[in-house]
Every structure is written in C-alpha cells, then in structure tokens.
Write a protein that holds these residues in place. Structure first.
Motif, PDB file in Angstrom:
ATOM      1  N   UNK A  17     -36.323 -13.620  38.690  1.00  0.00           N
ATOM      2  CA  UNK A  17     -36.689 -13.656  37.263  1.00  0.00           C
ATOM      3  C   UNK A  17     -38.137 -13.208  37.082  1.00  0.00           C
ATOM      4  N   UNK A  18     -39.007 -13.607  37.998  1.00  0.00           N
ATOM      5  CA  UNK A  18     -40.407 -13.184  37.944  1.00  0.00           C
ATOM      6  C   UNK A  18     -40.517 -11.666  38.095  1.00  0.00           C
ATOM      7  N   UNK A  19     -39.770 -11.099  39.038  1.00  0.00           N
ATOM      8  CA  UNK A  19     -39.785  -9.647  39.243  1.00  0.00           C
ATOM      9  C   UNK A  19     -39.246  -8.944  37.999  1.00  0.00           C
ATOM     10  N   UNK A  20     -38.168  -9.457  37.428  1.00  0.00           N
ATOM     11  CA  UNK A  20     -37.596  -8.852  36.217  1.00  0.00           C
ATOM     12  C   UNK A  20     -38.578  -8.919  35.047  1.00  0.00           C
ATOM     13  N   UNK A  21     -39.319 -10.010  34.944  1.00  0.00           N
ATOM     14  CA  UNK A  21     -40.285 -10.162  33.858  1.00  0.00           C
ATOM     15  C   UNK A  21     -41.476  -9.232  34.022  1.00  0.00           C
ATOM     16  N   UNK A  22     -41.706  -8.759  35.229  1.00  0.00           N
ATOM     17  CA  UNK A  22     -42.869  -7.900  35.489  1.00  0.00           C
ATOM     18  C   UNK A  22     -42.860  -6.656  34.610  1.00  0.00           C
ATOM     19  N   UNK A  23     -41.690  -6.077  34.374  1.00  0.00           N
ATOM     20  CA  UNK A  23     -41.610  -4.869  33.537  1.00  0.00           C
ATOM     21  C   UNK A  23     -42.060  -5.162  32.115  1.00  0.00           C
ATOM     22  N   UNK A  46     -35.564  -8.725  46.797  1.00  0.00           N
ATOM     23  CA  UNK A  46     -36.584  -8.735  45.749  1.00  0.00           C
ATOM     24  C   UNK A  46     -37.390  -7.441  45.747  1.00  0.00           C
ATOM     25  N   UNK A  47     -37.703  -6.921  46.932  1.00  0.00           N
ATOM     26  CA  UNK A  47     -38.409  -5.634  47.011  1.00  0.00           C
ATOM     27  C   UNK A  47     -37.546  -4.518  46.435  1.00  0.00           C
ATOM     28  N   UNK A  48     -36.251  -4.548  46.723  1.00  0.00           N
ATOM     29  CA  UNK A  48     -35.336  -3.536  46.172  1.00  0.00           C
ATOM     30  C   UNK A  48     -35.237  -3.668  44.655  1.00  0.00           C
ATOM     31  N   UNK A  49     -35.210  -4.898  44.162  1.00  0.00           N
ATOM     32  CA  UNK A  49     -35.172  -5.120  42.718  1.00  0.00           C
ATOM     33  C   UNK A  49     -36.418  -4.555  42.051  1.00  0.00           C
ATOM     34  N   UNK A  50     -37.577  -4.815  42.641  1.00  0.00           N
ATOM     35  CA  UNK A  50     -38.828  -4.298  42.076  1.00  0.00           C
ATOM     36  C   UNK A  50     -38.808  -2.775  42.040  1.00  0.00           C
ATOM     37  N   UNK A  51     -38.308  -2.160  43.102  1.00  0.00           N
ATOM     38  CA  UNK A  51     -38.230  -0.694  43.139  1.00  0.00           C
ATOM     39  C   UNK A  51     -37.266  -0.169  42.083  1.00  0.00           C
ATOM     40  N   UNK A  52     -36.112  -0.814  41.942  1.00  0.00           N
ATOM     41  CA  UNK A  52     -35.116  -0.325  40.979  1.00  0.00           C
ATOM     42  C   UNK A  52     -35.579  -0.499  39.535  1.00  0.00           C
TER      43      UNK A  52
END
Length: 64
Positions: A17-23, A46-52
């Motif tokens: 959720x934190x990674x998703x909120x980053x955008x 999580x790294x893949x999520x941040x990249x995508x």
C-alpha cells in the motif's frame, strides 16, 4: 521530503500500500523519496510493484 519505513517486509505489514501510494504522493510532491529499510520474503515483489507503477526512482529499498 523523505519517508522511511524500516521493518521485515511481508505479512502482516502492508508495504504494498505504501508503494502504491508513492505515485499519488509523488504527483503532489515530486521531490518525495520513500526509503524502505528492511528485507524479507516480499522484497522482490515490492521492487517489481514499484517498477510497474513507475516509482522505482521514488521508492528505494535498502535492506538492513
């Protein structure tokens, strides 16, 4: 502005959720940096999520 999250990466924590909120946060504050300090079974996902999501430059995974 920087936000640091330090812990074991995985359930029951919700770093996804934190990674998703980053955008969203970056759209309002382009200079924001999120540092995730920790390691665990979810790190590669999580790294893949941040990249995508296009926030790999905003979210930094540093391990322990």
């Amino acid at each position: 502005m920087s936000l640091v999250d330090r812990r074991l990466l995985g359930h029951p924590r919700d770093q996804a959720r934190l990674v998703a909120a980053a955008a969203s946060v970056r759209d309002r504050s382009p200079d924001v940096r999120i540092v995730v300090a920790g390691d665990g079974p979810e790190r590669s996902a999580l790294e893949a999520q941040a990249a995508s999501l296009g926030v790999a430059d905003t979210v930094r995974f540093v391990g322990f």
